[in-house]
Motif scaffolding. Structure first.
Motif, PDB file in Angstrom:
ATOM      1  N   LEU A   6       0.951  -1.100  -0.145  1.00  0.00           N
ATOM      2  CA  LEU A   6      -0.015   0.163  -0.113  1.00  0.00           C
ATOM      3  C   LEU A   6       0.827   1.185   0.039  1.00  0.00           C
ATOM      4  CD1 LEU A   6      -2.803  -0.964   2.528  1.00  0.00           C
ATOM      5  CD2 LEU A   6      -2.892  -0.877   0.206  1.00  0.00           C
ATOM      6  N   HIS A   7       1.911   1.328   0.741  1.00  0.00           N
ATOM      7  CA  HIS A   7       2.818   2.252   0.748  1.00  0.00           C
ATOM      8  C   HIS A   7       3.500   2.546  -0.820  1.00  0.00           C
ATOM      9  CE1 HIS A   7       6.182   4.738   1.933  1.00  0.00           C
ATOM     10  NE2 HIS A   7       5.486   5.294   2.781  1.00  0.00           N
ATOM     11  N   ALA A   8       4.031   1.575  -1.160  1.00  0.00           N
ATOM     12  CA  ALA A   8       4.589   1.516  -2.563  1.00  0.00           C
ATOM     13  C   ALA A   8       3.556   2.185  -3.543  1.00  0.00           C
ATOM     14  CB  ALA A   8       5.225   0.232  -2.891  1.00  0.00           C
ATOM     15  N   ALA A   9       2.101   1.750  -3.342  1.00  0.00           N
ATOM     16  CA  ALA A   9       1.204   2.147  -4.306  1.00  0.00           C
ATOM     17  C   ALA A   9       0.956   3.797  -4.106  1.00  0.00           C
ATOM     18  CB  ALA A   9      -0.019   1.533  -4.180  1.00  0.00           C
ATOM     19  N   GLY A  10       1.603   4.458  -2.924  1.00  0.00           N
ATOM     20  CA  GLY A  10       1.245   5.757  -2.843  1.00  0.00           C
ATOM     21  C   GLY A  10       0.135   6.066  -1.765  1.00  0.00           C
ATOM     22  N   LEU A  11      -0.773   5.044  -1.182  1.00  0.00           N
ATOM     23  CA  LEU A  11      -1.292   5.351   0.198  1.00  0.00           C
ATOM     24  C   LEU A  11      -0.605   5.753   1.150  1.00  0.00           C
ATOM     25  CD1 LEU A  11      -4.109   2.665  -0.425  1.00  0.00           C
ATOM     26  CD2 LEU A  11      -4.350   4.987  -0.682  1.00  0.00           C
ATOM     27  N   ARG A  12      -0.919   6.771   1.773  1.00  0.00           N
ATOM     28  CA  ARG A  12      -0.502   7.367   3.135  1.00  0.00           C
ATOM     29  C   ARG A  12      -1.379   7.113   4.133  1.00  0.00           C
ATOM     30  NH1 ARG A  12       3.043   6.238   0.542  1.00  0.00           N
ATOM     31  NH2 ARG A  12       4.714   7.663  -0.612  1.00  0.00           N
ATOM     32  N   SER A  13      -1.001   7.139   5.235  1.00  0.00           N
ATOM     33  CA  SER A  13      -2.161   6.942   6.538  1.00  0.00           C
ATOM     34  C   SER A  13      -3.374   8.148   6.617  1.00  0.00           C
ATOM     35  CB  SER A  13      -1.311   7.088   7.729  1.00  0.00           C
ATOM     36  OG  SER A  13      -0.847   8.691   7.890  1.00  0.00           O
ATOM     37  N   THR A  14      -3.057   9.047   6.072  1.00  0.00           N
ATOM     38  CA  THR A  14      -3.995  10.074   6.135  1.00  0.00           C
ATOM     39  C   THR A  14      -5.216   9.897   4.992  1.00  0.00           C
ATOM     40  OG1 THR A  14      -3.015  11.513   4.512  1.00  0.00           O
ATOM     41  CG2 THR A  14      -2.879  12.014   6.876  1.00  0.00           C
ATOM     42  N   HIS A  15      -4.851   9.168   4.145  1.00  0.00           N
ATOM     43  CA  HIS A  15      -5.810   8.687   3.064  1.00  0.00           C
ATOM     44  C   HIS A  15      -6.772   7.578   3.521  1.00  0.00           C
ATOM     45  CE1 HIS A  15      -2.437   9.716  -0.251  1.00  0.00           C
ATOM     46  NE2 HIS A  15      -3.392  10.719   0.161  1.00  0.00           N
ATOM     47  N   LEU A  16      -6.187   6.793   4.466  1.00  0.00           N
ATOM     48  CA  LEU A  16      -6.979   5.771   5.053  1.00  0.00           C
ATOM     49  C   LEU A  16      -7.725   6.302   6.056  1.00  0.00           C
ATOM     50  CD1 LEU A  16      -4.519   2.863   4.481  1.00  0.00           C
ATOM     51  CD2 LEU A  16      -7.048   2.983   3.762  1.00  0.00           C
ATOM     52  N   HIS A  17      -7.217   6.959   6.909  1.00  0.00           N
ATOM     53  CA  HIS A  17      -8.013   7.835   7.950  1.00  0.00           C
ATOM     54  C   HIS A  17      -9.143   8.481   7.343  1.00  0.00           C
ATOM     55  CE1 HIS A  17      -4.430   7.436  10.885  1.00  0.00           C
ATOM     56  NE2 HIS A  17      -4.984   6.424  11.060  1.00  0.00           N
ATOM     57  N   ALA A  18      -8.974   9.271   6.369  1.00  0.00           N
ATOM     58  CA  ALA A  18     -10.287  10.097   5.771  1.00  0.00           C
ATOM     59  C   ALA A  18     -11.187   8.876   5.289  1.00  0.00           C
ATOM     60  CB  ALA A  18      -9.639  10.799   4.652  1.00  0.00           C
ATOM     61  N   LEU A  19     -10.639   7.780   4.502  1.00  0.00           N
ATOM     62  CA  LEU A  19     -11.653   6.719   3.997  1.00  0.00           C
ATOM     63  C   LEU A  19     -12.210   6.114   5.420  1.00  0.00           C
ATOM     64  CD1 LEU A  19      -9.539   4.754   1.536  1.00  0.00           C
ATOM     65  CD2 LEU A  19     -11.593   6.055   1.106  1.00  0.00           C
ATOM     66  N   SER A  20     -11.552   6.028   6.594  1.00  0.00           N
ATOM     67  CA  SER A  20     -12.381   5.661   7.577  1.00  0.00           C
ATOM     68  C   SER A  20     -13.350   6.504   8.093  1.00  0.00           C
ATOM     69  CB  SER A  20     -11.355   5.375   8.783  1.00  0.00           C
ATOM     70  OG  SER A  20     -11.974   4.826  10.056  1.00  0.00           O
ATOM     71  N   LEU A  21     -13.166   7.724   7.998  1.00  0.00           N
ATOM     72  CA  LEU A  21     -14.089   8.823   8.562  1.00  0.00           C
ATOM     73  C   LEU A  21     -15.304   8.881   7.450  1.00  0.00           C
ATOM     74  CD1 LEU A  21     -12.167  11.551   9.966  1.00  0.00           C
ATOM     75  CD2 LEU A  21     -13.484   9.879  11.333  1.00  0.00           C
ATOM     76  N   GLY A  22     -14.744   8.618   6.091  1.00  0.00           N
ATOM     77  CA  GLY A  22     -16.065   8.640   5.203  1.00  0.00           C
ATOM     78  C   GLY A  22     -16.790   7.560   5.171  1.00  0.00           C
ATOM     79  N   SER A  23     -16.326   6.284   5.635  1.00  0.00           N
ATOM     80  CA  SER A  23     -17.137   5.240   5.799  1.00  0.00           C
ATOM     81  C   SER A  23     -18.319   5.149   6.845  1.00  0.00           C
ATOM     82  CB  SER A  23     -16.386   3.728   5.810  1.00  0.00           C
ATOM     83  OG  SER A  23     -15.502   3.843   6.926  1.00  0.00           O
ATOM     84  N   VAL A  24     -17.788   6.126   8.011  1.00  0.00           N
ATOM     85  CA  VAL A  24     -18.638   6.322   9.050  1.00  0.00           C
ATOM     86  C   VAL A  24     -19.799   6.876   8.636  1.00  0.00           C
ATOM     87  CG1 VAL A  24     -19.056   7.543  11.195  1.00  0.00           C
ATOM     88  CG2 VAL A  24     -17.144   6.207  10.959  1.00  0.00           C
ATOM     89  N   ALA A  25     -19.633   8.282   7.571  1.00  0.00           N
ATOM     90  CA  ALA A  25     -20.643   8.873   7.238  1.00  0.00           C
ATOM     91  C   ALA A  25     -21.571   8.053   6.262  1.00  0.00           C
ATOM     92  CB  ALA A  25     -19.938  10.051   6.475  1.00  0.00           C
ATOM     93  N   LEU A  26     -20.937   7.311   5.363  1.00  0.00           N
ATOM     94  CA  LEU A  26     -21.664   6.162   4.542  1.00  0.00           C
ATOM     95  C   LEU A  26     -22.615   5.402   5.241  1.00  0.00           C
ATOM     96  CD1 LEU A  26     -22.290   5.518   1.657  1.00  0.00           C
ATOM     97  CD2 LEU A  26     -20.469   3.758   1.746  1.00  0.00           C
ATOM     98  N   CYS A  27     -22.023   4.728   6.660  1.00  0.00           N
ATOM     99  CA  CYS A  27     -22.930   3.830   7.106  1.00  0.00           C
ATOM    100  C   CYS A  27     -24.335   4.628   7.710  1.00  0.00           C
ATOM    101  CB  CYS A  27     -22.084   3.383   8.278  1.00  0.00           C
ATOM    102  SG  CYS A  27     -22.843   2.323   9.543  1.00  0.00           S
ATOM    103  N   LEU A  28     -23.902   5.788   8.421  1.00  0.00           N
ATOM    104  CA  LEU A  28     -25.138   6.545   8.913  1.00  0.00           C
ATOM    105  C   LEU A  28     -25.973   7.003   7.814  1.00  0.00           C
ATOM    106  CD1 LEU A  28     -23.227   8.900  11.296  1.00  0.00           C
ATOM    107  CD2 LEU A  28     -24.629   7.148  11.811  1.00  0.00           C
ATOM    108  N   THR A  29     -25.406   7.338   6.701  1.00  0.00           N
ATOM    109  CA  THR A  29     -26.362   7.636   5.402  1.00  0.00           C
ATOM    110  C   THR A  29     -27.145   6.362   5.140  1.00  0.00           C
ATOM    111  OG1 THR A  29     -24.857   9.362   4.678  1.00  0.00           O
ATOM    112  CG2 THR A  29     -26.458   8.650   3.306  1.00  0.00           C
TER     113      THR A  29
END
Length: 70
Positions: A6-29
């Motif tokens: 994942l790191h070699a593909a260019g993903l960083r921790s902030t990307h996954l933390h943002a995705l985590s918060l986004g999935s909380v919003a998606l779940c609530l929606t």
């Protein structure tokens, strides 16, 4: 190994933390939307919301692993 890929593909921790918060919003929606559908479809809509609710902890922990790698 997965974190290294994942790191070699260019993903960083902030990307996954943002995705985590986004999935909380998606779940609530999805959960709120489940209350608006008819009774026959409500079970599937609620299960979809619950399934989406399982993603945030996993994404957050992968983000933490990536942060240690950075």
């Amino acid at each position: 190994m997965i974190v290294r890929l994942l790191h070699a593909a260019g993903l960083r921790s902030t990307h996954l933390h943002a995705l985590s918060l986004g999935s909380v919003a998606l779940c609530l929606t999805l959960w709120i939307r489940a209350k608006t559908v008819d009774q026959q479809q409500r079970g599937n809509a609620e299960r979809r919301a619950l399934f989406t609710g399982l993603w945030p902890p996993m994404l957050w922990l992968i983000g933490d692993s990536l942060r240690e790698r950075e």
